[in-house]
Every structure is written in C-alpha cells, then in structure tokens.
Design an enzyme around this catalytic site. Structure first.
Site, mmCIF file in Angstrom:
data_model
loop_
_atom_site.group_PDB
_atom_site.id
_atom_site.type_symbol
_atom_site.label_atom_id
_atom_site.label_comp_id
_atom_site.label_asym_id
_atom_site.label_seq_id
_atom_site.Cartn_x
_atom_site.Cartn_y
_atom_site.Cartn_z
ATOM 1 N N ASN A 9 0.879 -1.168 0.000
ATOM 2 C CA ASN A 9 0.000 0.000 0.000
ATOM 3 C C ASN A 9 0.917 1.217 0.000
ATOM 4 O O ASN A 9 1.459 1.598 1.031
ATOM 5 C CB ASN A 9 -0.882 -0.039 1.253
ATOM 6 C CG ASN A 9 -1.840 1.126 1.325
ATOM 7 O OD1 ASN A 9 -1.793 2.032 0.494
ATOM 8 N ND2 ASN A 9 -2.699 1.124 2.324
ATOM 9 N N LYS A 16 3.196 0.869 3.234
ATOM 10 C CA LYS A 16 2.800 -0.182 4.178
ATOM 11 C C LYS A 16 2.915 -1.508 3.452
ATOM 12 O O LYS A 16 2.578 -1.591 2.268
ATOM 13 C CB LYS A 16 1.339 0.005 4.602
ATOM 14 C CG LYS A 16 1.138 1.063 5.645
ATOM 15 C CD LYS A 16 -0.297 0.990 6.168
ATOM 16 C CE LYS A 16 -0.663 2.266 6.875
ATOM 17 N NZ LYS A 16 -2.076 2.575 6.866
ATOM 18 N N ARG A 84 -2.517 -2.155 -3.453
ATOM 19 C CA ARG A 84 -3.743 -1.402 -3.220
ATOM 20 C C ARG A 84 -3.701 -0.161 -4.111
ATOM 21 O O ARG A 84 -2.768 0.647 -4.022
ATOM 22 C CB ARG A 84 -3.834 -0.980 -1.765
ATOM 23 C CG ARG A 84 -5.044 -0.143 -1.520
ATOM 24 C CD ARG A 84 -5.088 0.395 -0.117
ATOM 25 N NE ARG A 84 -6.289 1.191 0.029
ATOM 26 C CZ ARG A 84 -6.398 2.235 0.828
ATOM 27 N NH1 ARG A 84 -5.389 2.602 1.570
ATOM 28 N NH2 ARG A 84 -7.526 2.920 0.891
ATOM 29 N N HIS A 173 -13.006 2.479 0.161
ATOM 30 C CA HIS A 173 -12.933 1.439 1.205
ATOM 31 C C HIS A 173 -13.556 0.128 0.724
ATOM 32 O O HIS A 173 -14.010 -0.685 1.535
ATOM 33 C CB HIS A 173 -13.689 1.841 2.495
ATOM 34 C CG HIS A 173 -13.077 2.949 3.275
ATOM 35 N ND1 HIS A 173 -13.846 3.892 3.935
ATOM 36 C CD2 HIS A 173 -11.792 3.276 3.520
ATOM 37 C CE1 HIS A 173 -13.050 4.752 4.555
ATOM 38 N NE2 HIS A 173 -11.794 4.400 4.303
ATOM 39 N N HIS A 199 -17.549 1.189 8.119
ATOM 40 C CA HIS A 199 -16.094 1.218 8.290
ATOM 41 C C HIS A 199 -15.741 2.551 8.943
ATOM 42 O O HIS A 199 -15.842 3.604 8.311
ATOM 43 C CB HIS A 199 -15.391 1.077 6.927
ATOM 44 C CG HIS A 199 -13.900 1.179 7.035
ATOM 45 N ND1 HIS A 199 -13.067 0.103 6.938
ATOM 46 C CD2 HIS A 199 -13.095 2.248 7.273
ATOM 47 C CE1 HIS A 199 -11.810 0.483 7.112
ATOM 48 N NE2 HIS A 199 -11.806 1.795 7.304
ATOM 49 N N GLY A 203 -10.613 7.536 8.076
ATOM 50 C CA GLY A 203 -11.638 7.722 7.044
ATOM 51 C C GLY A 203 -12.830 6.859 7.429
ATOM 52 O O GLY A 203 -12.650 5.807 8.049
ATOM 53 N N ARG A 232 -11.822 14.983 8.123
ATOM 54 C CA ARG A 232 -12.621 15.389 6.950
ATOM 55 C C ARG A 232 -14.036 15.765 7.376
ATOM 56 O O ARG A 232 -14.625 15.108 8.228
ATOM 57 C CB ARG A 232 -12.698 14.236 5.939
ATOM 58 C CG ARG A 232 -11.419 14.035 5.177
ATOM 59 C CD ARG A 232 -11.498 12.805 4.284
ATOM 60 N NE ARG A 232 -10.493 11.838 4.661
ATOM 61 C CZ ARG A 232 -10.435 10.582 4.228
ATOM 62 N NH1 ARG A 232 -11.356 10.124 3.397
ATOM 63 N NH2 ARG A 232 -9.480 9.780 4.616
ATOM 64 N N ARG A 276 -9.884 7.868 20.816
ATOM 65 C CA ARG A 276 -9.531 7.505 22.206
ATOM 66 C C ARG A 276 -9.361 8.759 23.059
ATOM 67 O O ARG A 276 -9.891 8.846 24.173
ATOM 68 C CB ARG A 276 -8.209 6.727 22.239
ATOM 69 C CG ARG A 276 -8.370 5.272 21.943
ATOM 70 C CD ARG A 276 -7.037 4.667 21.646
ATOM 71 N NE ARG A 276 -6.493 5.275 20.423
ATOM 72 C CZ ARG A 276 -5.580 4.706 19.653
ATOM 73 N NH1 ARG A 276 -5.084 3.540 19.986
ATOM 74 N NH2 ARG A 276 -5.152 5.297 18.559
ATOM 75 N N ILE A 323 -12.285 2.588 15.012
ATOM 76 C CA ILE A 323 -13.340 3.021 15.939
ATOM 77 C C ILE A 323 -14.445 1.963 16.002
ATOM 78 O O ILE A 323 -14.902 1.582 17.083
ATOM 79 C CB ILE A 323 -13.922 4.386 15.497
ATOM 80 C CG1 ILE A 323 -12.824 5.451 15.513
ATOM 81 C CG2 ILE A 323 -15.087 4.789 16.378
ATOM 82 C CD1 ILE A 323 -13.224 6.802 14.926
ATOM 83 N N GLY A 324 -14.855 1.453 14.841
ATOM 84 C CA GLY A 324 -15.932 0.447 14.801
ATOM 85 C C GLY A 324 -15.574 -0.809 15.588
ATOM 86 O O GLY A 324 -16.437 -1.434 16.210
ATOM 87 N N GLU A 378 -7.934 -5.860 5.299
ATOM 88 C CA GLU A 378 -7.775 -5.425 3.908
ATOM 89 C C GLU A 378 -6.585 -6.121 3.242
ATOM 90 O O GLU A 378 -6.662 -6.500 2.082
ATOM 91 C CB GLU A 378 -7.631 -3.894 3.861
ATOM 92 C CG GLU A 378 -8.948 -3.219 4.210
ATOM 93 C CD GLU A 378 -8.823 -1.725 4.443
ATOM 94 O OE1 GLU A 378 -8.438 -1.327 5.561
ATOM 95 O OE2 GLU A 378 -9.104 -0.954 3.527
#
Ligand code: ADP
Length: 395
Positions: A9, A16, A84, A173, A199, A203, A232, A276, A323-324, A378
């Site tokens: 990526n 990454k 990616r 995504h 997601h 983002g 964003r 957090r 977060i999810g 992913e």
C-alpha cells in the site's frame, strides 16, 4: 502454491506492506516505511516471532524502501505482489493483473484521485523494476462499488459532466466493505445477506451490501463525501464553497485543506482527531470533545438510515475499522439513535467485543437485524484477490 503474497500500500511518503502466507496458521510479516525521501526515513516492522523492529533508511526513496522491505522478509519469497490502488474509475470492476496498458489506464484515472493514484503507481513501478518476473496485481478501493445502480451513483447534475468528465459517485474502502460483508455472509449462514457495513477509522464510510454486491455507499466522487471523519468534514452544503469564496475570499487550496485536514472530529473538538483521546476528554467534561462524538454518531446513524433504503431486507449492521472495532461508546450511541430499526444491543457483549475480537453484540432476538463487530482485514483480502486472479487456491 504455498508461497506468500506481498501486499503493498504505497503512498507518496510511506509504504505499508504485509507478507500474507497461504494459510492462516503461518505468521504474517507486516510493517511500514515512513518519511520516504527524508533523512529520517525508517522501516518499522514486526518479524515472524511477533517482535517489533526499526531500521533507519536515511534518504531512501521507493526502490530502496522496497529493497529494505524484501531484506526484512526473513528469506521468505513472495510468488506475487498485490497492490492497493485507490481509484479504478469505471474501467476497473475487479482485481486486474498489471501490465503496461493497465498502468497507463491507472495513470489516466489519476485526475480523479490526484493525491493517491500517482503515489500508488510509484510503488507499482518500483516493485516491477525490482521483481520483473513476479506477477503483480492491482486491487482497487473503488472496484467493489462498481455494482451501484445509476440512481445511486449519478449526481443530479447535467449529464455532460458525467459523460465527458466521469463526475459520478465511485465510493471507497471497497476492500474493507467486501471483506466484512463476505465474513458476515459466512458467519450468519445468510450467503445473500443484506448488510449495512460501517467502516469507521480515520476515514469513515458506510455501504449497503445485498447478495454480495454494493448497492450504495456514503463516499462519492472523492473520499470526502458522507460521514464526518477524523479530519474530513464529510457532507456540507454544496453552496458552502461558493459562500467561502465570495464572503471570506478563501482560495480553492484553503477550502480543500480545511475540509480535508482541519474538519471532522478535529475541527469540531478543537482538540484531536483521535477517538480515544476524545472519549477521555469528554469523560473529563470537555464540551468540544462531547459535541464531536455526538455529531460523529448522529451522522453515522443518519447515513445508516438513509442507506437502508438501498436494501430489500436488512439482516444486520456490521462495525469495523479502528473506531468500529474498539469503541463500545460509539456503537452504543449510534444504535440508540435508531430505535425504529428494532435493534437490540447486548451491552455486555458490546463492551467485551474490542481489540480485534469478532462477535455479535445484539441480543440474538429472532426477526431483528443482527449487530456484528467484524475486524477488517484489507491486506488478507488483497492477497486473496491476488491469488484468485492468478488461479491459486484461496486461503
Ligand atoms: P485508518 O483509517 O488510518 O486505518 P484506523 O482504522 O486505525 O485508521 O482507526 C483509527 C481510529 O480508531 C482513531 O480515531 C483511533 O482513536 C480509533 N481507535 C483505536 N482504538 C480505539 C479505542 N480503543 N477506543 C476508541 N477509538 C479507538
């Protein structure tokens, strides 16, 4: 073929990577080269024993970074590379083997993703020059959403803007939404389930998935549309831009910077984009942090309700992303805003399902939509699509 797939990526200043083995019982080597092109460039990775390491790579560019990544793979040779790629436009509806013609087509799409596609292509070029004999596959963030019907992907704008300039909703995504919805199909025994996949990371986007196909999604022409995100803004009045230009004399660059980098959780709280830290600050009475979380959750609930219109049947809501997967508070606050959906959260399961755990967080009451936390993978999905395209057996 038992050899691993190297997943790359590549951004303009970072790469990454993950070396994804053929079977889940072998360790996955992962890492990141950051600050490419600067004296501070370094490789941070996790080796086969799970130990973290850092190597300075002062001044390294993309090719040197990939060489260093390869050296860090403990002698394990990939049989293919999966890249990616953020934007595949309308041309790429699935993973595609990379050749010169495909690179040219991705370059043409760069007008739609000027920050991402050129950086992704730097990684493709460097990897092709280093491993000319390895098959390389492009996996697109937009491809999963190419099943959107026109009513979902067209903006109510003059037709020529779509026809001549490709201005439409693409969605992003896709790898993550495809990954978690496929997992929900398998876990629930509903192979053609109707899911809303949320997601929620830096983002954020939501997708309505029916029978394995994306029918609508919250992001659009760019990854700025839809939910409020880390930095964003997500949706604003389309008249805002003209207002900022005419009344405040702002430039296009300023508008772009503020909406992409200084808005969302960061802009609302005036504190941070990190959930957090926001949760901790809100608990100590920081009003901006509490408001940021409230707006964030309300916008998620509103988008879930809106996107439910795309589904013939709602079998469940899936939470994923940093977060999810980790914030019981956000999940609870979102579910509380949707009482008319007949959702029944199990508070204990909600609190316990964090840090990479997968599980149902509803009360398992029949005939009610399920609530799932499903960690996204992913890299694993990119590796699977790469193997499938090359005719290898999936993991
Ligand atoms: P990216 O989109 O950059 O891949 P992630 O999916 O890693 O980002 O998500 C990052 C977000 O997840 C950050 O806002 C971070 O604060 C949040 N997050 C991670 N762990 C927790 C946690 N335990 N509680 C609440 N939020 C968390």
């Amino acid at each position: 073929m038992n050899d691993p797939v190297l997943v790359i990526n590549c951004g303009s200043s970072s790469i990454k990577y993950a070396l994804v083995p053929a079977t889940a019982d072998q360790p996955r080597l992962t890492g990141l080269v950051e600050r490419l092109g600067s004296g501070d460039a370094r490789l941070k990775g996790v080796d086969g024993s799970g130990d973290a390491f850092t190597r300075p790579l002062g001044g390294a560019g993309h090719v040197q970074a990939l060489e260093a990544i390869l050296e860090g793979l403990e002698g394990r040779q990939p049989f293919a590379v999966g890249h990616r790629i953020v934007h595949g436009g309308e041309r790429f509806t699935r993973a595609t083997r990379i050749d010169d013609e495909v690179v040219a087509a991705i370059e043409q799409t760069a007008a739609l993703a000027p920050l991402h596609n050129p950086a992704n292509l730097l990684g493709v070029a460097a990897t092709r020059s280093l491993f000319p004999d390895l098959p390389q596959v492009a996996v697109f963030d937009t491809a999963f959403h190419q099943s959107l019907p026109p009513r979902a992907y067209r903006y109510a704008l003059p037709e020529a803007l779509y026809r001549d300039h490709g201005i439409r909703r693409y969605g992003f995504h896709g790898t993550s939404h495809a990954c978690v919805s496929a997992r929900a199909n398998a876990l629930s025994g509903l192979p053609g389930g109707g899911w809303l996949t949320a997601h929620l990371g830096n983002g954020c986007s939501i997708t309505a998935v029916w029978q394995g196909k994306s029918l609508d999604t919250s992001m659009g022409l760019t990854p700025l549309e839809g939910l409020a995100m880390g930095t964003r803004s997500g949706d604003v009045d389309p008249g805002l831009h003209v207002h900022l230009v005419r009344q405040l004399g702002w430039s296009i660059e300023e508008i772009d910077r503020v909406l992409n980098r200084e808005s969302g959780l960061l802009g609302l709280s005036g504190l941070t984009n990190d959930m957090r830290e926001l949760e901790a600050a809100a608990a100590e009475g920081h009003a901006g942090a509490a408001l940021a979380i409230e707006v964030f959750c309300y916008r998620i609930a509103k988008s879930l309700a809106a996107l439910s219109c795309a589904l013939p049947r709602l079998d469940g809501i899936l939470f994923t992303g940093g977060i999810g997967e980790n914030s019981p508070r956000v999940r609870q606050q979102v579910i509380d805003l949707l009482p008319h959906f007949g959702l029944a959260l199990n508070p204990e399961a909600n609190l316990a399902t964090v840090r990479g755990r997968e599980g149902r967080i509803d009360t398992l009451t029949p005939n009610r939509p399920a609530l799932w936390v499903i960690p996204t993978d992913e890299e694993g999905r990119i590796a699977d699509e790469t193997r499938q395209l090359l005719g290898d057996t999936p993991r």
